[in-house]
Design an enzyme around this catalytic site. Structure first.
Site, PDB file in Angstrom:
ATOM      1  N   HIS A  74      33.812   0.429 -68.314  1.00  8.54           N
ATOM      2  CA  HIS A  74      33.900  -0.150 -66.968  1.00  8.54           C
ATOM      3  C   HIS A  74      34.870  -1.334 -66.894  1.00  8.54           C
ATOM      4  O   HIS A  74      35.259  -1.750 -65.808  1.00  8.54           O
ATOM      5  CB  HIS A  74      32.517  -0.534 -66.439  1.00  8.54           C
ATOM      6  CG  HIS A  74      31.899  -1.744 -67.073  1.00  8.54           C
ATOM      7  ND1 HIS A  74      30.960  -1.662 -68.071  1.00  8.54           N
ATOM      8  CD2 HIS A  74      32.061  -3.055 -66.833  1.00  8.54           C
ATOM      9  CE1 HIS A  74      30.577  -2.884 -68.409  1.00  8.54           C
ATOM     10  NE2 HIS A  74      31.234  -3.746 -67.666  1.00  8.54           N
ATOM     11  N   ASP A 122      29.708   4.171 -71.988  1.00 10.71           N
ATOM     12  CA  ASP A 122      30.379   2.976 -71.471  1.00 10.71           C
ATOM     13  C   ASP A 122      31.231   2.301 -72.540  1.00 10.71           C
ATOM     14  O   ASP A 122      31.256   1.084 -72.665  1.00 10.71           O
ATOM     15  CB  ASP A 122      29.374   1.979 -70.889  1.00 10.71           C
ATOM     16  CG  ASP A 122      30.068   0.906 -70.045  1.00 10.71           C
ATOM     17  OD1 ASP A 122      31.161   1.187 -69.517  1.00 10.71           O
ATOM     18  OD2 ASP A 122      29.515  -0.211 -69.924  1.00 10.71           O
ATOM     19  N   SER A 141      31.422  -8.478 -70.838  1.00  8.83           N
ATOM     20  CA  SER A 141      31.494  -7.033 -71.046  1.00  8.83           C
ATOM     21  C   SER A 141      32.571  -6.681 -72.056  1.00  8.83           C
ATOM     22  O   SER A 141      33.720  -7.103 -71.922  1.00  8.83           O
ATOM     23  CB  SER A 141      31.815  -6.321 -69.732  1.00  8.83           C
ATOM     24  OG  SER A 141      30.722  -6.339 -68.874  1.00  8.83           O
TER      25      SER A 141
END
Length: 483
Positions: free
Chosen positions: A123, A154, A226
């Site tokens: 992402h 992911d 992230s």
């Protein structure tokens, strides 16, 4: 961070293993904790910070065609075929073009090899037209390209053109223990090179349906973390930070990291096959404890002979479990001798397998223990490896043609082959200087166009059309794999 979960977040299907070469690196022993301190984390920070990078992704403005609702379209639809300029009853919908804004986002990544391979979250890079990686040590910036990505786990593998980078040491996440100290390293909220401390709160955490088997930590994780590193007290990578569970969007709860056992497998699959290989056991079910509790609420007394394991609620037709004779109502208690107490643990084990692998399953049927050998299958119900080649397999360097080349050759686009260093292009006879204009009927205006054509190639074959430097037109057929 793009994925903030306020409710139970859909979990991630995975299939894993394989250690990076970086895991072979040796480090010095971490120093003993100072008096009065539970553990000295300065060593872990010093070792891991140089390996974590800042990633900026840019999505350019685009023109898109969208449908919108016109409540009067059908009411005033023209019975005379548009004579009065109205539509012809399109169920109240019309189309128009809109210009999307240019967007920029930021995240983190972890250097896993000295030659420029970096792992981050899918992402973080999904949909990006431009990727810029900034190193921690010297703030040097590099353009990056996506080698491969996987939405289910992911995870994404990107690469920069650099050498002698400070690759992190990769530890086996299977050896991580609940309660041990960890650091989350990344670039949260625009604060570059940040470390936060906490402990491993849980393992094999399943969040919603599907496979998760994630590491849960109370180390503060926020937007921008992230793709960053979760490391142990030796500064070794044990997970890739992915998301948080919060009611506000900021860290007031727990963070979750994708274990290196999953990451290693995804990276190896992307490099070797271009796509993640998913092995399926072919069942649907739940934790035994959850099944028993649900039956008790219905007034049913259930005795399966155990309160730990996986209750098989459904067998997938023609799946691996069905072929091995496993039935609805059985309770799976171990895989290859490794106990499974909950579904997340089963999924974590399965994540280390590929289609065609054989596993020994121990299960209870009517409280009696049985074993079966399963040959795992892919999502299509076969043992075939799904391959998706990467542009590196071509063995060439290209660049968009210059304005002078466009005028000289009277063409408006193309990719000039600057170098043929081997690989599939050399095998096909593509020479240096050849200008690639079309691949599998798709125009080649940029490197990304070529990369996408390779990924989308049907039958693992490229039909290339273009022009030699002399102006003569020609073509080549490139086979991406040796059958």
């Amino acid at each position: 961070m793009k994925k903030i979960v306020k409710n139970i977040f859909p979990a991630i299907y995975l299939m894993v293993i394989a250690f990076s070469a970086a895991s072979c690196n040796k480090t010095q022993a971490a120093p003993a904790a100072a008096p009065g301190q539970p553990v000295d984390l300065t060593y872990a920070a010093e070792k891991s910070l140089p390996s974590v990078v800042y990633i900026k992704s840019v999505t350019n403005s685009k023109t898109q065609t969208v449908e919108y609702s016109d409540p009067f379209e059908d009411f005033f639809s023209d019975p005379f075929g548009g004579f009065f300029g109205r539509g012809q009853g399109n169920n109240g919908t019309r189309k128009r073009q809109v210009q999307t804004p240019k967007r920029a986002a930021a995240g983190s990544g972890v250097i896993i090899s000295a030659d420029g391979y970096i792992v981050t979250n899918n992402h973080v890079v999904d949909g990006a037209d431009e990727l810029t990686v900034t190193l921690n040590e010297n703030s040097k910036e590099y353009s990056a390209r996506i080698i491969g990505s996987d939405k289910t786990t992911d995870l994404a593998l990107i690469k920069i053109d650099a050498k002698n980078l400070p690759a992190i040491v990769i530890a086996n996440s299977d050896n991580v223990k609940v309660g041990e100290w960890v650091l989350a390293v990344g670039n949260p909220l625009g604060l570059n090179n940040t470390v936060t401390a906490g402990i491993v709160s849980a393992k094999a955490r399943q969040m919603g349906e599907g496979v998760a088997s994630m590491i849960q930590t109370d180390a503060a994780i926020n937007q921008g973390n992230s793709g960053g590193a979760l490391v142990n007290t030796r500064g070794e990578l044990i997970g890739i930070n992915a998301m948080i569970y919060s009611q506000t969007g900021s860290n007031i709860g727990y963070g979750f990291a994708i274990p290196t056992a999953i990451m290693n497998k995804v990276v190896e699959d992307i490099k070797k096959y271009g796509a993640v290989q998913r092995a399926m056991i072919g069942i649907k079910g739940s934790d035994v404890s959850l099944y028993v509790d649900a039956e008790k609420e219905k007034g049913n007394e259930i005795d399966l002979g155990t309160m730990e394991g996986i209750y098989v609620a459904e067998i997938v037709e023609e799946g691996a479990a069905a072929a091995a004779g496993i039935q609805k109502g059985d309770v799976i208690t171990s895989i290859d001798g490794q106990k499974v107490k909950k579904f997340g643990e089963l999924q974590g084990i399965m994540a280390q397998k590929r289609p065609g692998d054989k596993v020994t399953v121990t299960y209870l049927r009517n409280k009696k223990e049985k074993t079966a050998t399963l040959t795992l299958k892919n999502e299509q119900g076969t043992t075939k490896v799904v391959k998706n080649a990467d542009v590196d397999i071509l063995g060439i360097d290209v660049r968009p043609i210059t304005e002078s080349q466009k005028k000289q050759l009277e063409i408006s686009y193309g990719l000039e082959v600057l170098k043929v260093a081997g690989g599939k292009m050399k095998e096909a006879g593509v020479p240096k200087g050849f200008i690639i204009q079309v691949v599998n009927d798709q125009p080649m205006r940029s490197f990304d166009d070529l990369q996408q054509a390779v990924k989308d190639a049907r039958d693992q074959m490229l039909v290339i059309k273009g022009m030699f430097p002399t102006g003569k037109r020609g073509g080549f057929v490139v086979y991406l794999q040796n059958e």
